[in-house]
Enzyme design. Structure first.
Site, PDB file in Angstrom:
ATOM      1  N   CYS A  74       0.839  -1.201   0.000  1.00 54.17           N
ATOM      2  CA  CYS A  74       0.000   0.000   0.000  1.00 54.17           C
ATOM      3  C   CYS A  74       0.880   1.261   0.000  1.00 54.17           C
ATOM      4  O   CYS A  74       1.632   1.476  -0.947  1.00 54.17           O
ATOM      5  CB  CYS A  74      -1.002  -0.038   1.152  1.00 54.17           C
ATOM      6  N   HIS A 178      -3.833  -4.493  -0.481  1.00 53.80           N
ATOM      7  CA  HIS A 178      -3.461  -5.136   0.777  1.00 53.80           C
ATOM      8  C   HIS A 178      -3.562  -6.653   0.617  1.00 53.80           C
ATOM      9  O   HIS A 178      -4.665  -7.214   0.730  1.00 53.80           O
ATOM     10  CB  HIS A 178      -4.396  -4.681   1.904  1.00 53.80           C
ATOM     11  N   GLU A 180      -2.755  -8.902   2.653  1.00 52.93           N
ATOM     12  CA  GLU A 180      -3.173  -9.504   3.927  1.00 52.93           C
ATOM     13  C   GLU A 180      -4.673  -9.382   4.165  1.00 52.93           C
ATOM     14  O   GLU A 180      -5.215 -10.018   5.078  1.00 52.93           O
ATOM     15  CB  GLU A 180      -2.394  -8.870   5.086  1.00 52.93           C
TER      16      GLU A 180
END
Length: 204
Positions: A74, A178, A180
């Site tokens: 990011c 992102h 994750e």
């Protein structure tokens, strides 16, 4: 050792849990001591992040120049570039050539770009190994990276304009989204980097 860099502006816990879920060991710390590979997360404003990173600018550049892997996530991807126009003009780490720019205003598109959007990986990109065409990742950002060298673009996404949603130059990798927070697709992409970072050669 894979080091998750804690400079006060990253979503550390989510990234740490994702790395551990994939079966890799990592250490969260405020410096690069013992780092064989690095993950640079980031949430917030570019200028504020660079002020916090100033003591680490040279160590990060030496890490990259030595050939050790680095993944920016990011804001962490944006920080890899030369500069950003966010709230002024701010120099970045300069390990990739290009500039971070605001999305142009448009009545039909909200900024920040927030939510799920499709990734189109460049054929053969190791970052996108195992990711099918049009699979989606989760984004939250108001600016995008404009690469000076198109060869650095690993994946593209369209949000009004087409932008670099992932980048790679040799040992330097980046995701504007992102991983994750992007479900199985994000975990696959993160795994691709972690395997590369651990020297599991095919990704070179």
């Amino acid at each position: 050792m894979i080091v998750l860099l804690d400079y006060g502006m990253g979503n550390l816990r989510s990234v740490e849990k994702a790395v551990q879920h994939l079966g890799f060991a990592c250490r969260v710390q405020p410096d690069l001591e013992g780092a064989d590979a690095l993950i640079l997360p980031g949430v917030g404003a570019f200028g504020a992040a660079m002020r916090r990173l100033e003591p680490l600018r040279d160590p990060i550049r030496r890490h990259v120049e030595s050939g050790k892997p680095l993944l920016g996530i990011c804001l962490g991807q944006q920080l890899l570039f030369d500069s950003s126009e966010e709230f002024g003009d701010h120099p970045g780490l300069g390990v990739l050539k290009g500039r971070v720019r605001y999305f142009p205003a448009h009545p039909d598109r909200k900024v920040p770009h927030m939510g799920w959007n499709a990734l189109e990986f460049v054929p053969g990109s190791p970052l996108g190994e195992g990711v099918g065409p049009g699979e989606q990742a989760y984004f939250v950002h108001s600016l995008y990276t404009e690469c000076e060298d198109e060869a650095d673009i690993a994946a593209r996404t369209r949000y009004g304009l087409e932008f670099a949603s992932a980048v790679r130059r040799e040992n330097v990798w980046g995701c504007q989204f992102h991983p994750e927070k992007s479900g199985a697709v994000g975990l696959r992409i993160l795994s691709n980097y972690l395997r590369f970072a651990q020297g599991e050669g095919a990704l070179l």
